[in-house]
Scaffold this motif. Structure first.
Motif, PDB file in Angstrom:
ATOM      1  N   VAL A 160       0.854  -1.192   0.000  1.00  0.00           N
ATOM      2  CA  VAL A 160       0.000   0.000   0.000  1.00  0.00           C
ATOM      3  C   VAL A 160       0.889   1.240   0.000  1.00  0.00           C
ATOM      4  N   ALA A 161       0.456   2.269  -0.772  1.00  0.00           N
ATOM      5  CA  ALA A 161       1.145   3.567  -0.775  1.00  0.00           C
ATOM      6  C   ALA A 161       0.136   4.602  -0.311  1.00  0.00           C
ATOM      7  N   PHE A 162       0.525   5.473   0.591  1.00  0.00           N
ATOM      8  CA  PHE A 162      -0.431   6.447   1.122  1.00  0.00           C
ATOM      9  C   PHE A 162       0.249   7.734   1.559  1.00  0.00           C
ATOM     10  N   LYS A 163      -0.604   8.723   1.844  1.00  0.00           N
ATOM     11  CA  LYS A 163      -0.134  10.017   2.314  1.00  0.00           C
ATOM     12  C   LYS A 163      -0.617  10.173   3.754  1.00  0.00           C
ATOM     13  N   ALA A 164       0.213  10.681   4.619  1.00  0.00           N
ATOM     14  CA  ALA A 164      -0.217  10.958   5.995  1.00  0.00           C
ATOM     15  C   ALA A 164       0.342  12.308   6.392  1.00  0.00           C
ATOM     16  N   ASP A 165      -0.521  13.118   6.998  1.00  0.00           N
ATOM     17  CA  ASP A 165      -0.167  14.492   7.272  1.00  0.00           C
ATOM     18  C   ASP A 165      -0.615  14.913   8.668  1.00  0.00           C
ATOM     19  N   ASP A 166       0.286  15.506   9.416  1.00  0.00           N
ATOM     20  CA  ASP A 166      -0.074  16.146  10.684  1.00  0.00           C
ATOM     21  C   ASP A 166       1.130  16.926  11.163  1.00  0.00           C
ATOM     22  N   GLU A 167       0.862  18.100  11.766  1.00  0.00           N
ATOM     23  CA  GLU A 167       1.970  18.931  12.256  1.00  0.00           C
ATOM     24  C   GLU A 167       2.733  18.233  13.374  1.00  0.00           C
ATOM     25  N   ASN A 168       2.014  17.434  14.160  1.00  0.00           N
ATOM     26  CA  ASN A 168       2.631  16.778  15.312  1.00  0.00           C
ATOM     27  C   ASN A 168       2.397  15.271  15.282  1.00  0.00           C
ATOM     28  N   LEU A 169       2.726  14.664  14.137  1.00  0.00           N
ATOM     29  CA  LEU A 169       2.505  13.229  13.979  1.00  0.00           C
ATOM     30  C   LEU A 169       3.261  12.458  15.067  1.00  0.00           C
ATOM     31  N   ASN A 170       2.568  11.538  15.710  1.00  0.00           N
ATOM     32  CA  ASN A 170       3.184  10.787  16.804  1.00  0.00           C
ATOM     33  C   ASN A 170       3.441   9.336  16.426  1.00  0.00           C
ATOM     34  N   SER A 171       2.437   8.663  15.845  1.00  0.00           N
ATOM     35  CA  SER A 171       2.652   7.287  15.410  1.00  0.00           C
ATOM     36  C   SER A 171       1.879   7.023  14.134  1.00  0.00           C
ATOM     37  N   LEU A 172       2.413   6.096  13.337  1.00  0.00           N
ATOM     38  CA  LEU A 172       1.812   5.779  12.048  1.00  0.00           C
ATOM     39  C   LEU A 172       2.038   4.298  11.788  1.00  0.00           C
ATOM     40  N   TYR A 173       0.961   3.547  11.645  1.00  0.00           N
ATOM     41  CA  TYR A 173       1.096   2.115  11.393  1.00  0.00           C
ATOM     42  C   TYR A 173      -0.160   1.579  10.737  1.00  0.00           C
ATOM     43  N   ILE A 174      -0.038   0.339  10.254  1.00  0.00           N
ATOM     44  CA  ILE A 174      -1.173  -0.358   9.673  1.00  0.00           C
ATOM     45  C   ILE A 174      -1.529  -1.464  10.647  1.00  0.00           C
ATOM     46  N   GLU A 175      -2.813  -1.590  10.952  1.00  0.00           N
ATOM     47  CA  GLU A 175      -3.232  -2.613  11.912  1.00  0.00           C
ATOM     48  C   GLU A 175      -4.256  -3.527  11.274  1.00  0.00           C
ATOM     49  N   THR A 176      -4.044  -4.836  11.422  1.00  0.00           N
ATOM     50  CA  THR A 176      -5.004  -5.784  10.864  1.00  0.00           C
ATOM     51  C   THR A 176      -6.070  -6.109  11.902  1.00  0.00           C
ATOM     52  N   ASN A 177      -7.118  -6.820  11.460  1.00  0.00           N
ATOM     53  CA  ASN A 177      -8.204  -7.203  12.356  1.00  0.00           C
ATOM     54  C   ASN A 177      -7.713  -8.064  13.515  1.00  0.00           C
ATOM     55  N   SER A 178      -6.581  -8.778  13.348  1.00  0.00           N
ATOM     56  CA  SER A 178      -6.104  -9.593  14.472  1.00  0.00           C
ATOM     57  C   SER A 178      -5.058  -8.850  15.298  1.00  0.00           C
ATOM     58  N   GLY A 179      -4.898  -7.549  15.036  1.00  0.00           N
ATOM     59  CA  GLY A 179      -4.021  -6.728  15.873  1.00  0.00           C
ATOM     60  C   GLY A 179      -2.563  -6.717  15.436  1.00  0.00           C
ATOM     61  N   GLN A 180      -2.283  -7.325  14.286  1.00  0.00           N
ATOM     62  CA  GLN A 180      -0.916  -7.317  13.780  1.00  0.00           C
ATOM     63  C   GLN A 180      -0.591  -5.927  13.230  1.00  0.00           C
ATOM     64  N   ARG A 181       0.603  -5.407  13.550  1.00  0.00           N
ATOM     65  CA  ARG A 181       0.961  -4.052  13.095  1.00  0.00           C
ATOM     66  C   ARG A 181       2.115  -4.079  12.103  1.00  0.00           C
ATOM     67  N   PHE A 182       1.996  -3.227  11.092  1.00  0.00           N
ATOM     68  CA  PHE A 182       3.066  -3.049  10.108  1.00  0.00           C
ATOM     69  C   PHE A 182       3.423  -1.566  10.073  1.00  0.00           C
ATOM     70  N   TYR A 183       4.725  -1.279  10.148  1.00  0.00           N
ATOM     71  CA  TYR A 183       5.181   0.112  10.184  1.00  0.00           C
ATOM     72  C   TYR A 183       5.694   0.530   8.813  1.00  0.00           C
ATOM     73  N   PRO A 184       5.190   1.646   8.280  1.00  0.00           N
ATOM     74  CA  PRO A 184       5.548   2.049   6.921  1.00  0.00           C
ATOM     75  C   PRO A 184       6.923   2.713   6.821  1.00  0.00           C
ATOM     76  N   THR A 185       7.384   2.826   5.590  1.00  0.00           N
ATOM     77  CA  THR A 185       8.662   3.465   5.275  1.00  0.00           C
ATOM     78  C   THR A 185       8.368   4.736   4.493  1.00  0.00           C
ATOM     79  N   PRO A 186       9.049   5.867   4.802  1.00  0.00           N
ATOM     80  CA  PRO A 186       8.864   7.073   3.980  1.00  0.00           C
ATOM     81  C   PRO A 186       9.194   6.749   2.522  1.00  0.00           C
ATOM     82  N   PHE A 187       8.428   7.331   1.604  1.00  0.00           N
ATOM     83  CA  PHE A 187       8.574   6.947   0.194  1.00  0.00           C
ATOM     84  C   PHE A 187       8.590   8.152  -0.741  1.00  0.00           C
ATOM     85  N   TYR A 188       9.569   8.254  -1.552  1.00  0.00           N
ATOM     86  CA  TYR A 188       9.656   9.163  -2.702  1.00  0.00           C
ATOM     87  C   TYR A 188       9.689  10.643  -2.311  1.00  0.00           C
ATOM     88  N   LYS A 189       8.581  11.174  -1.756  1.00  0.00           N
ATOM     89  CA  LYS A 189       8.561  12.586  -1.364  1.00  0.00           C
ATOM     90  C   LYS A 189       7.981  12.726   0.041  1.00  0.00           C
TER      91      LYS A 189
END
Ligand SMILES: [Zn+2]
Length: 456
Positions: A160-189
């Protein structure tokens, strides 16, 4: 003369008594001189909604607490409380004042004053003050999915590729229905991210959300729309014979359990298939969960082909039940692909990477784990010898080990695993060029061109 001496003695005795009294009071808890302790962060990002916790503590009791908030122009009292002085601790919640005197757009100052119940300072008690800078922020982070793999298969991987924006971003992750978390990597820009996502083999259902939180506690949740493809995996029942329990099972139990002597053959099997397996899986998960880096090399990954002329002898995802005297006593998932060719054949890393594990690992025997970036790892198990060490950088084509049958293996073969941030996924996908092209590289290319259009 006599009378005078008597007077002096009385005066001296009085002085001693007064000094003793002062000393007694000075050391008495009634006159303790320690100021109250205030627990409050110095700077707080606040959504103006969740109460700010305040903790105040004093050994002789809290007598008075005042909390006020100021925007530089106006000041509002939020708490103004007199206590009986017997409370050693006070837990308060600071709520945003509803008076409307304060400007929400400005930074605020929170002031806390506490006095304790001590008789020190001419009975006024000890005082403490604390000040916190408040940064009001009631704006949610924004999350926007640019593009993703069209489908995800049970036990498989997607991107998945996505945009996330916030002046004070604290955490960013993908969570599945069973609670598994995947942490994204900054991409391109700036502000754009990619992440591999896995549908864990044991989970019957699947969904994945991107979750972003900021320092003020605001959060956003965005569902990733995948076409879900179920997949039937083989289920088999293995009869545990006395002969089977006597071989590798006995060896492994002897190697790894202190209670080996007290165990019956079936208990040795349970130890190997459950206790030891869980421990060994935890080692793999730990090694393959290091935070994802960008792709180690700019060049595309080529389909993995770890063993020349390797024939598949067991597939990924097989669910095995173990039966003993007509009863199912244990179960396990086979979370790799077993490949066999000749004995002690060369195992090759098809892609560049960094060795994050090269060690003996119980039922997996001598094993190597390689980090390829983007949260993707490969595992090579049951090796007879290892040619790399932890920390080594490997290049595509390097021989990393030789096949064998160390650990819980019968006959010389390679157990090849692929993991996405600690979750075992179908190696078959990462050995298939069209799959990698459609599900990984086309998605990355589409994401880049969407970002370029967004920027214009
Ligand atoms: Zn295997």
């Amino acid at each position: 003369m006599r009378k005078n001496r008597g007077g002096t003695i009385i005066i001296l005795s009085l002085l001693v008594a007064i000094l003793g009294g002062i000393l007694f009071l000075y050391q008495s808890p009634l006159f303790e001189r320690n100021p109250p302790k205030i627990t409050l962060d110095e700077s707080i990002h606040w959504n103006l909604k969740d109460p700010i916790p305040l903790h105040v503590k004093d050994e002789s009791g809290v007598k008075f607490l005042r909390v006020s908030m100021s925007d530089g122009t106006n000041s509002v009292n939020i708490i103004n409380e007199v206590y009986d002085g017997k409370q050693l601790e006070v837990n308060a919640s600071i709520e945003y004042p509803r008076t409307g005197f304060l400007s929400q757009s400005k930074n605020l100052t929170l002031q806390v004053e506490v006095t304790d119940g001590s008789k020190w300072n001419l009975f006024a008690g000890n005082q403490s003050k604390a000040v916190a800078r408040i940064y009001p922020d009631n704006k949610r982070p924004t999350v926007f999915v640019l593009t993703n793999s069209y489908k995800i298969t049970k036990g498989g991987t997607a991107l998945v590729a996505f945009k996330a924006d916030d002046e004070n971003l604290n955490s960013l992750y993908i969570e599945t229905n069973s609670g598994q978390r995947f942490y994204p990597t900054p991409f391109y820009k700036d502000g754009y991210y990619v992440s591999l996502v896995a549908w864990p083999r044991p989970d019957e259902k699947f969904s994945a959300d991107i979750i972003a939180t900021d320092k003020a506690g605001n959060f956003a949740r965005e569902r990733i729309r995948f076409f879900l493809q179920d997949r039937k995996y083989r289920v088999s029942t293995i009869e545990l014979s006395e002969g089977f329990l006597g071989g590798k099972v006995t060896n492994l139990a002897q190697m790894y359990s202190r209670d080996y002597d007290k165990m019956k053959p079936i208990e040795r099997f349970m130890f190997v298939n459950q206790t030891l397996r869980n421990e060994n899986n935890a080692n793999i998960t730990k090694a393959a969960t290091t935070p994802p880096k960008a792709l180690l090399s700019e060049k595309k990954l080529t389909p993995f082909y770890p063993l020349r002329n390797g024939a598949a002898v067991a597939s990924f995802g097989d669910y095995r039940k173990y039966s003993y005297n007509g009863t199912i006593v244990s179960e396990s998932y086979h979370l790799g692909l077993d490949l066999a060719s000749t004995a002690q054949a060369d195992i090759v890393s098809t892609n560049d990477g960094k060795v994050v594990y090269a060690n003996e690992n119980g039922i997996y025997g001598q094993s190597v784990i390689i980090d390829h970036g983007l949260g993707l790892f490969t595992l090579y198990s049951h090796c007879s010898s290892l040619a790399v060490r932890e920390g080594d950088e490997v290049k595509a084509g390097d021989v990393i080990a030789k096949t064998g049958s160390t650990g819980f293996a019968f006959g010389d073969h390679l157990h090849f695993g692929v993991l996405v941030q600690g979750i075992d996924v179908r190696p078959e996908e990462w050995m298939d060029a069209p799959w990698m092209n459609d599900n990984i590289y086309t998605v990355l290319e589409n994401a880049k061109s969407l970002i370029d259009r967004h920027e214009l």
